[in-house]
Design an enzyme around this catalytic site. Structure first.
Site, PDB file in Angstrom:
ATOM      1  NE  ARG A  21      -3.291   0.164   2.904  1.00 25.64           N
ATOM      2  CZ  ARG A  21      -3.651   0.472   4.146  1.00 25.64           C
ATOM      3  NH1 ARG A  21      -3.494  -0.406   5.129  1.00 25.64           N
ATOM      4  NH2 ARG A  21      -4.156   1.656   4.413  1.00 25.64           N
ATOM      5  CB  SER A  23      -0.236   4.358   4.157  1.00 25.57           C
ATOM      6  OG  SER A  23       0.264   3.152   4.724  1.00 25.57           O
ATOM      7  CE  LYS A  91      -4.304  -2.943  12.808  1.00 26.33           C
ATOM      8  NZ  LYS A  91      -4.467  -2.023  13.956  1.00 26.33           N
ATOM      9  CG  ASP A  92      -5.020  -4.300   7.471  1.00 24.54           C
ATOM     10  OD1 ASP A  92      -5.647  -3.988   8.506  1.00 24.54           O
ATOM     11  OD2 ASP A  92      -4.228  -3.534   6.897  1.00 24.54           O
ATOM     12  CB  THR A 135     -10.626   4.606  18.121  1.00 22.55           C
ATOM     13  OG1 THR A 135     -10.320   3.328  17.542  1.00 22.55           O
ATOM     14  CG2 THR A 135     -11.955   4.507  18.843  1.00 22.55           C
ATOM     15  CB  SER A 137     -10.868   0.043  16.286  1.00 24.54           C
ATOM     16  OG  SER A 137     -11.075  -1.156  16.990  1.00 24.54           O
ATOM     17  NE  ARG A 139      -8.991  -4.154  18.362  1.00 22.76           N
ATOM     18  CZ  ARG A 139      -8.101  -3.336  18.916  1.00 22.76           C
ATOM     19  NH1 ARG A 139      -7.915  -3.357  20.218  1.00 22.76           N
ATOM     20  NH2 ARG A 139      -7.415  -2.480  18.177  1.00 22.76           N
ATOM     21  NE  ARG A 140      -6.978   0.593  18.471  1.00 22.44           N
ATOM     22  CZ  ARG A 140      -6.363   0.836  17.327  1.00 22.44           C
ATOM     23  NH1 ARG A 140      -6.919   1.654  16.434  1.00 22.44           N
ATOM     24  NH2 ARG A 140      -5.211   0.273  17.049  1.00 22.44           N
ATOM     25  NE  ARG A 161     -10.895   4.715   7.150  1.00 18.80           N
ATOM     26  CZ  ARG A 161     -11.058   4.426   5.858  1.00 18.80           C
ATOM     27  NH1 ARG A 161     -12.266   4.380   5.342  1.00 18.80           N
ATOM     28  NH2 ARG A 161     -10.023   4.190   5.089  1.00 18.80           N
ATOM     29  N   GLY A 162      -8.367   7.678   8.531  1.00 20.35           N
ATOM     30  CA  GLY A 162      -7.175   8.408   8.119  1.00 20.35           C
ATOM     31  C   GLY A 162      -5.894   7.753   8.582  1.00 20.35           C
ATOM     32  CG  ASN A 163      -2.272   9.483   7.027  1.00 17.32           C
ATOM     33  OD1 ASN A 163      -2.505  10.316   7.898  1.00 17.32           O
ATOM     34  ND2 ASN A 163      -1.878   9.819   5.821  1.00 17.32           N
ATOM     35  CB  THR A 166      -5.279  11.971   9.114  1.00 19.97           C
ATOM     36  OG1 THR A 166      -4.763  12.188   7.802  1.00 19.97           O
ATOM     37  CG2 THR A 166      -6.696  12.518   9.203  1.00 19.97           C
ATOM     38  NE  ARG A 167      -6.768   6.479  11.898  1.00 17.39           N
ATOM     39  CZ  ARG A 167      -7.484   5.375  12.076  1.00 17.39           C
ATOM     40  NH1 ARG A 167      -7.620   4.865  13.276  1.00 17.39           N
ATOM     41  NH2 ARG A 167      -8.068   4.790  11.061  1.00 17.39           N
ATOM     42  CB  CYS A 254     -11.014  -7.402   9.674  1.00 13.35           C
ATOM     43  SG  CYS A 254     -10.334  -8.757   8.725  1.00 13.35           S
TER      44      CYS A 254
END
Length: 329
Positions: A21, A23, A91-92, A135, A137, A139-140, A161-163, A166-167, A254
């Protein structure tokens, strides 16, 4: 000359093409793997950047099919021969492995924990009332909200969302008070010093496979797979196999609110047991099913699969299915 050698080209100095990818994190991960493969094979490795649907869509992952959306384009490039091998964040990967692709190596795992990056150097328990925590997720969210309920914290979890840039930028700009990210990602791009707290796995259990990489190639590339297998870490592989088996047995995708971690337990220098922990929860944190099991370190792929399935069965008996929303088909 073997068929695989012919496919690779008669010249062993031809570059191997590594699909990744685009990123910053993916490129950093793939760069590390590329260097290791150069050393093993003596061949140059060039990175081939692939854009996935997950990279261009702005929808939340749960709405577009979970994190498997980051994988399909890379796998298509492998099968078409556009690239020779690919690197994924483990995890992806969807839990079902396609027959025409080989998971050639799972290198030694990075730190699997989640971390907090908060304003003013704050820890989770220090966040003031009304703090907004970002987040992407479920899960989080489930585990953060459950922790907040138990400890009397007043926080709001906000989907983002975002890299990484960004976060973290949401915190730096004051839009959010904190974000939760994977320690491994920040480590790999040299930004671990921005962490304000490493979250204990007793507070937030990571995603199945978090911190591990997956190196994949076409099943027909037997010689290449054998070379890549030198990067495999057997302890990491059995641990993530057990975690992903639990996820699969829960029939969860996932992006479901499922956490899992397999710890290797050592007696002195000898690793003799593995503890597998799993959690499923509603995203508001009002209900959690959290269980663990400990046994001998699995000595085969099937043993690791069995360990995950057995814990999943216990979790389902405790009502886990009802906490995940619509289960994956």
């Amino acid at each position: 000359m073997t068929t695989d050698a012919l496919k690779n080209g008669a010249l062993k100095t031809d570059p191997l093409r590594l699909g990744t990818r685009r990123s910053k994190l993916a490129m950093a991960q793939s760069g590390h793997v590329a260097e290791a493969v150069r050393q093993i094979t003596g061949r140059p490795v060039e990175l081939v950047e692939i854009t996935t649907y997950g990279d261009v869509s702005r929808e939340h992952l749960a709405q577009i099919g979970g994190t498997g959306v980051f994988v399909t384009a890379l796998r298509d490039a492998l099968l078409s021969g556009e690239v020779d091998f690919a690197v994924h964040s483990l995890k992806d990967l969807p839990t079902a492995q396609p027959d025409d692709l080989t998971l050639a190596a799972v290198p030694e795992r990075e730190d699997p924990r989640d971390v907090l990056v908060a304003r003013d150097g704050l820890r989770l328990a220090q966040l003031p009332a009304g703090s907004r925590v970002g987040t992407g997720s479920p899960r989080r969210m489930a585990q953060l909200n459950a922790y907040a309920r138990v400890h009397g914290l007043d926080i709001e979890t906000v989907p983002i969302r975002g890299n990484i840039d960004t976060r973290v930028g949401y915190v730096r700009s004051g839009e959010l008070d904190a974000v939760v990210l994977a320690a491994a990602g920040l480590n790999r791009i040299g930004r671990i010093d921005e962490v304000t707290e490493f979250l204990s796995v007793d507070v937030v259990l990571p995603a199945p496979g978090q911190g591990a990489l997956a190196i994949e190639c076409a099943a027909t590339r037997v010689e290449l797979a054998a070379a890549l297998a030198e990067l495999d870490d057997p302890y990491t592989r059995v641990a993530v196999t057990a975690e992903r088996s639990l996820l699969a047995a829960l029939e969860a995708g996932c992006s479901a609110p499922v956490g899992a971690l397999a710890d290797l337990l050592a007696d002195g220098q000898v690793v003799n047991e593995m503890r597998l922990r799993g959690v499923v929860g509603t995203t508001d944190g009002s209900e959690l099913v959290q269980l663990s099991t400990t046994g001998p370190v699995p000595t085969s792929h099937n043993d690791a699969i069995t360990l995950g399935r057995e814990l999943a069965d216990e979790m389902l008996a405790k009502g886990a299915a009802g906490l995940m929303g619509e289960r994956a088909q």
